[in-house]
Write an enzyme that holds these catalytic residues in place. Structure first.
Site, mmCIF file in Angstrom:
data_model
loop_
_atom_site.group_PDB
_atom_site.id
_atom_site.type_symbol
_atom_site.label_atom_id
_atom_site.label_comp_id
_atom_site.label_asym_id
_atom_site.label_seq_id
_atom_site.Cartn_x
_atom_site.Cartn_y
_atom_site.Cartn_z
ATOM 1 N N LYS A 87 0.877 -1.185 0.000
ATOM 2 C CA LYS A 87 0.000 0.000 0.000
ATOM 3 C C LYS A 87 0.907 1.225 0.000
ATOM 4 C CE LYS A 87 -4.476 0.994 0.467
ATOM 5 N NZ LYS A 87 -5.630 0.259 -0.073
ATOM 6 N N GLY A 186 -21.020 6.125 4.904
ATOM 7 C CA GLY A 186 -20.182 6.573 3.783
ATOM 8 C C GLY A 186 -20.918 6.392 2.472
ATOM 9 N N TYR A 192 -22.019 4.507 -2.503
ATOM 10 C CA TYR A 192 -23.040 4.861 -3.492
ATOM 11 C C TYR A 192 -23.474 3.615 -4.276
ATOM 12 C CZ TYR A 192 -25.100 6.628 -7.796
ATOM 13 O OH TYR A 192 -25.943 6.843 -8.858
#
Ligand code: NAD
Length: 357
Positions: A87, A186, A192
């Protein structure tokens, strides 16, 4: 209670971590500061996104890079992918735009290039597929480009929905989500699309975000009920879906939880391992985060491994089986699900090879 870990010298932090390599880099000309953490390359090159965030301290940024990269190793291992875990973080204000943003991301690309393929990046919180085009100008070790595998979020959300169905089957004997109340924390990229998936399944939605416009969009498009950010943990819901940042299952939030299942896209949902044990004691069914949210990296295999769409989608469907297997084996062994997931991933790592299909 102060939940913050005690302050540690950065070198001590890195020495205590079990990472193969952690590299820090700065580029004063573009005001760039970044960290790349390579946790493991046992199964292949370390793959994991670039997080761009305004960390309160370098120590916080380091802890995030270390923890997220370790999570990627476990995620890739359990998803049967031929990748290790890594990462990167860019430390700064991710609202920067225009030439300054391009310069920062190109500096990040040069940093990645200096590792000669040991680490491959993609988008993550604070970065977009468009940002990866700047990274691509400096290195080929980047995925999630526009027109290629593109935005992974819809696929991640689909995988989270499959994980949720597996958890529902395990807990309630039916994977039907119609009529179930789901509280989503969130409403960004994954939140979404998860709301969209769940609405199509007939679920009832309770949503929150610190960004009012994002909540409004989901409320209007999917008939979701908005609540304040601090109310989401205690929302009267069957399922809680954390789709924002990590560490949200902690001493403060545990007593508030009412949902029977927790399944979401966020990485590192547990503040500490012991909070996963506490979920088990409370009788809450937890789909380990890195199992549920593997859809994003699986989507990246279209670009990284040349997979076709059908192969990719069937691998994301298989998240259902993996979650079911983790939950049933955890129940049989009498241990919490997050510990069983770690155990299974570690077995794959010790075999030293992924079942790339
Ligand atoms: P995003 O930045 O698009 O969305 C996150 C949303 O959370 C934002 O809208 C933000 O305003 C909101 N948020 C932040 N703090 C909040 C709080 N305290 N309360 C309520 N809302 C808050 O990010 P994303 O791509 O949707 O990723 C969400 C999580 O899923 C991250 O942990 C990420 O690492 C993980 N994840 C994402 C993908 C992917 O495909 N995008 C894949 C795997 C894991």
């Amino acid at each position: 209670m102060d939940d913050k870990p005690p302050s540690t010298k950065i070198c001590e932090l890195y020495a205590a971590a079990e990472h193969e390599k952690v590299v820090l880099w700065s580029d004063p000309k573009s005001d760039y500061r970044g960290i790349i953490a390579v946790h493991s390359t046992v199964l292949g090159p370390a793959v994991g996104g670039t997080r761009f965030w305004h960390y309160a301290s370098d120590e916080e940024a380091s802890r995030d890079a270390l923890r997220l990269s370790r999570g990627m190793t476990y995620k890739n291992a359990l998803a049967g992918l031929p990748f290790g875990g890594g990462k990167s973080v860019i430390i700064g204000d991710n609202r920067v735009e225009g030439e300054a943003r391009a310069a920062l991301l190109r500096a990040h690309g040069r940093f990645i290039e200096s590792l000669c393929g040991l680490y491959i990046t993609a988008e993550d919180v604070g970065t977009t597929p468009a940002d990866m085009e700047y990274v691509r100008q400096e290195t080929r070790h980047v995925a999630g480009l526009q027109g290629k595998s593109g935005n992974p979020s819809p696929v991640t959300a689909f995988g989270v929905r499959r994980a949720m169905q597996a958890a529902a089957q395990h807990r309630w004997g039916s994977d039907e989500l119609s009529g179930r109340k789901v509280a989503i924390q969130g409403c960004g990229s994954t939140g979404y699309y998860l709301a969209k998936e769940l609405r199509e399944c007939g679920a009832r939605l309770i949503v929150t975000d610190v960004d009012a416009a994002r909540v409004q969009r989901v409320a209007e498009e999917f008939g979701a009920t908005p609540v304040a950010p601090e109310e989401i943990f205690g929302a009267d819901a069957d399922i809680f879906a954390p789709c924002a940042l990590g560490g949200i299952i902690n001493d403060e939030t545990l007593p508030q939880l009412k949902a029977g299942i927790i399944t979401g896209s966020a990485n590192n949902q547990l503040g500490e391992e012991r909070h996963g044990d506490a979920l088990e004691e409370l009788g809450i069914t937890y789909s380990p985060d890195y199992v549920a949210n593997a859809g994003g990296i699986i989507n990246g295999c279209r670009e990284l491994l040349g997979w076709g769409r059908d192969q990719t989608i069937s691998k994301v469907h298989a998240i259902y089986d993996t979650v079911q297997s983790v939950l049933s084996q955890a129940a049989e062994a009498g241990i919490p699900a997050h510990r069983m997931a770690d155990r299974l991933a570690e077995a794959r790592l010790s075999q030293g090879q992924a079942s790339d299909s």
